[in-house]
Design a protein around this motif. Structure first.
Motif, short mmCIF file in Angstrom:
data_model
loop_
_atom_site.label_atom_id
_atom_site.label_comp_id
_atom_site.label_asym_id
_atom_site.label_seq_id
_atom_site.Cartn_x
_atom_site.Cartn_y
_atom_site.Cartn_z
N ASP A 121 1.59 8.22 2.15
CA ASP A 121 1.62 7.13 2.89
C ASP A 121 0.39 6.17 2.91
O ASP A 121 0.62 5.08 3.41
N TRP A 122 -0.61 6.95 2.82
CA TRP A 122 -1.93 5.85 2.99
C TRP A 122 -2.03 4.97 2.12
O TRP A 122 -2.69 3.91 2.45
N ARG A 123 -1.36 4.96 1.00
CA ARG A 123 -1.44 3.78 -0.10
C ARG A 123 -0.82 2.67 0.59
O ARG A 123 -1.24 1.31 0.28
N ASN A 124 -0.07 2.60 1.78
CA ASN A 124 0.34 1.56 2.36
C ASN A 124 -0.43 0.76 3.56
O ASN A 124 -0.30 -0.26 4.03
N HIS A 125 -1.43 1.79 3.69
CA HIS A 125 -2.31 0.99 4.98
C HIS A 125 -4.05 1.40 4.44
O HIS A 125 -4.70 1.85 5.27
N VAL A 126 -4.18 0.95 3.16
CA VAL A 126 -5.48 1.35 2.55
C VAL A 126 -6.41 0.54 3.55
O VAL A 126 -7.56 1.17 3.79
N PHE A 127 -6.54 -0.59 3.66
CA PHE A 127 -7.40 -1.59 4.38
C PHE A 127 -7.64 -0.78 5.77
O PHE A 127 -9.03 -0.92 6.06
N ILE A 128 -7.00 -0.75 6.46
CA ILE A 128 -7.10 -0.35 7.79
C ILE A 128 -7.67 1.18 7.96
O ILE A 128 -8.68 1.65 8.72
N LEU A 129 -7.26 1.99 6.91
CA LEU A 129 -7.70 3.32 6.76
C LEU A 129 -9.25 3.41 6.30
O LEU A 129 -9.97 4.04 6.97
N SER A 130 -9.47 2.54 5.21
CA SER A 130 -10.91 2.60 5.13
C SER A 130 -11.91 1.99 5.66
O SER A 130 -13.10 2.24 5.86
N TYR A 131 -11.42 1.19 6.46
CA TYR A 131 -12.15 0.28 7.38
C TYR A 131 -12.64 1.45 8.61
O TYR A 131 -13.78 1.67 8.92
N THR A 132 -11.57 2.05 9.16
CA THR A 132 -11.73 3.05 10.10
C THR A 132 -12.77 4.23 9.82
O THR A 132 -13.60 4.85 10.27
#
Length: 493
Positions: free
Chosen positions: A410-421
């Motif tokens: 599911d991480w591919r749907n939230h890449v921006f906020i995950l990569s920022y954090t």
């Protein structure tokens, strides 16, 4: 006679603060505090620090629970307004108390003068220069005040405030501004959480951010953390909105990109992580969320704004950050800390054993709460024992979400906020400040966001609830162990 049709109330699945979190979280915090105070009563914290810590935990859980319940049926716009006003009310009360505490404890309203006694005069020098018709602030600050590139944003921010309010107040007015902008961070996290994880998780993320003690505390100091957390939250909200829209245009990218550029003037690592996360989001996000055309357009526009705005400065900042990350600077800093004598004449001999290997597995959780007075100068740690306790136990939800996203892809749907954090946490692990709660502050709204989603998942999964119940026992042991570490390392027990 026609029947009256009542307007249907807006409703979202209320997850609020479930009782299985609230009551036990407060109870175990009091148990941990009582144990530390009993075991090392000769080093018990001052009463005012204990009271503030306990009140901060009570407010976070019980005021949050009450707010979530009372506003469960508000439409989104009304909820945003209520959330902002609640966050602002709490912060205004805090800054008034902190203002007089600073005068009593430090002898001046600005509080701890570690950095502020430099930032404030630089800002005032800028005011005088503007009044004299000298607008070459970069030359003034770099030549006369030896200001570096990523230390000019905050003096400029203060200078604008001083130009507007004049001589009325050089401390209290900035405190009010800090209260206002950090209150809006809660609204930003509500927006981001709702887009990614649903209305219920978004509302919970907003409340967590509004009442998290570590975010409230910095509104009552003249450090730049409040402004940085605001700019970070605003950047994430604006850029995430751009990446989630149907059409990506220069006009829509520009405001978010400009906020990202401003971050370079507050702390270069923040700016680097911000734009790296955008590029990661553009490249790695699922094509169902961001199609190829939008990826190309977003990547090009962000790169254009970034390199036009920064030029060679970007390259130098990135090179400097890379060199620091892979040097022996962290080990040398920890060794220095083990030799440093604190205000009480003690040395923390255990500090030399800390480093990236220790910090990396704990980066979602640390710092642990200070519940004894091992070092009389650690005022911030004493005030934030409640906030650090909340961060510790909520790290369970953050880590849970990370694993679930990894294994379900599911991480591919939230890449921006995950990569920022994760990007900022990685920089923190490799820096000299991984153990410093102050340097965790810019990423705390994002951790509250993922914690809210973790609560949503756990609330409907009995297995995860049982796992979380064990967290409290681990946390009490960690609190006792950490405070023993602080005292033992200084030879006080």
């Amino acid at each position: 006679m026609p029947r009256l049709r009542l307007k249907k109330r807006y409703y979202f699945p209320v997850i609020g603060y479930p009782k299985w979190i609230t009551n036990r979280a407060v109870a175990f915090f009091l148990i941990a505090f009582a144990l530390c105070s009993f075991l090392w009563s000769q080093y018990a914290m001052q009463t005012r620090f204990i009271v503030v810590s306990i009140v901060s935990v009570l407010l976070f859980f019980y005021l949050g629970e009450n707010f979530a319940r009372r506003h469960a049926y508000d439409y989104p716009k009304r909820y945003e307004r209520s959330l902002f006003l609640m966050a602002l009310s709490v912060r205004l009360v805090w800054i008034v108390w902190a203002y007089y505490f600073n005068i009593d404890y430090y002898g001046e309203a600005l509080g701890d003068g570690a950095d502020t006694t430099w930032y404030m005069p630089v800002a005032k020098a800028g005011v005088e220069a503007i009044k004299d018709g000298n607008y070459h602030l970069y030359d003034l600050w770099s030549n006369q005040w030896q200001a570096v590139f990523d230390d000019m944003g905050y003096p400029f921010w203060l200078m604008v405030e001083y130009l507007i309010v004049g001589e009325w107040s050089d401390v209290f007015v900035p405190f009010v501004v800090k209260a206002i902008v950090t209150s809006y961070c809660a609204v930003c996290m509500y927006h981001v959480g709702s887009r990614h994880f649903g209305e219920d998780a978004g509302r919970l993320a907003g409340v967590f951010t509004a009442l998290f003690p570590n975010l409230i505390y910095w509104c009552g100091t003249m450090f730049k953390e409040a402004e940085m957390v605001f700019l970070c939250s605003l950047f994430v909200d604006k850029m995430d909105k751009v990446l989630s829209e149907r059409n990506v245009t220069f006009v829509r990218v520009l405001p978010a990109a400009l906020v990202g550029l401003i971050l370079f003037f507050f702390r270069s690592a923040l700016g680097l992580v911000a734009f790296a996360s955008v590029l990661a989001g553009v490249v790695m996000t699922s094509s169902r969320i961001l199609d190829t055309g939008k990826k190309v357009m977003a990547g090009f526009l962000v790169a254009l704004v970034l390199f036009i705005g920064m030029g060679d400065s970007l390259r130098m900042q990135a090179t400097s950050a890379y060199n620091r990350a892979f040097s022996s600077e962290q080990e040398e800093n920890m060794a220095w800390r083990s030799r440093r004598v604190d205000a009480g004449g003690h040395q923390q001999s255990f500090a030399k054993y800390a480093g990236a290997v220790v910090f990396a597995p704990l980066i979602f959780t640390i710092p642990f709460p200070t519940m004894v007075e091992a070092n009389a100068s650690q005022v911030v740690q004493s005030f934030l024992s409640g906030g650090n306790y909340i961060k510790n136990i909520f790290s369970f939800f953050v880590i849970l979400v990370m694993f679930i996203m990894l294994f379900t892809r599911d991480w591919r749907n939230h890449v921006f906020i995950l990569s920022y954090t994760l990007g900022y946490l990685l920089v923190l692990v490799l820096s000299n400040f991984a153990q410093s709660g102050r340097f965790h502050i810019p990423i705390m709204p994002m951790l509250m966001l993922f914690a809210a989603y973790g609560v949503k998942i756990t609330n409907s999964t009995p297995k995860y609830k049982r796992w979380f119940a064990l967290v409290f026992f681990v946390e009490v042991a960690a609190c006792v162990g950490w405070n023993w570490f602080k005292l033992r390392g200084r030879g006080m027990i």
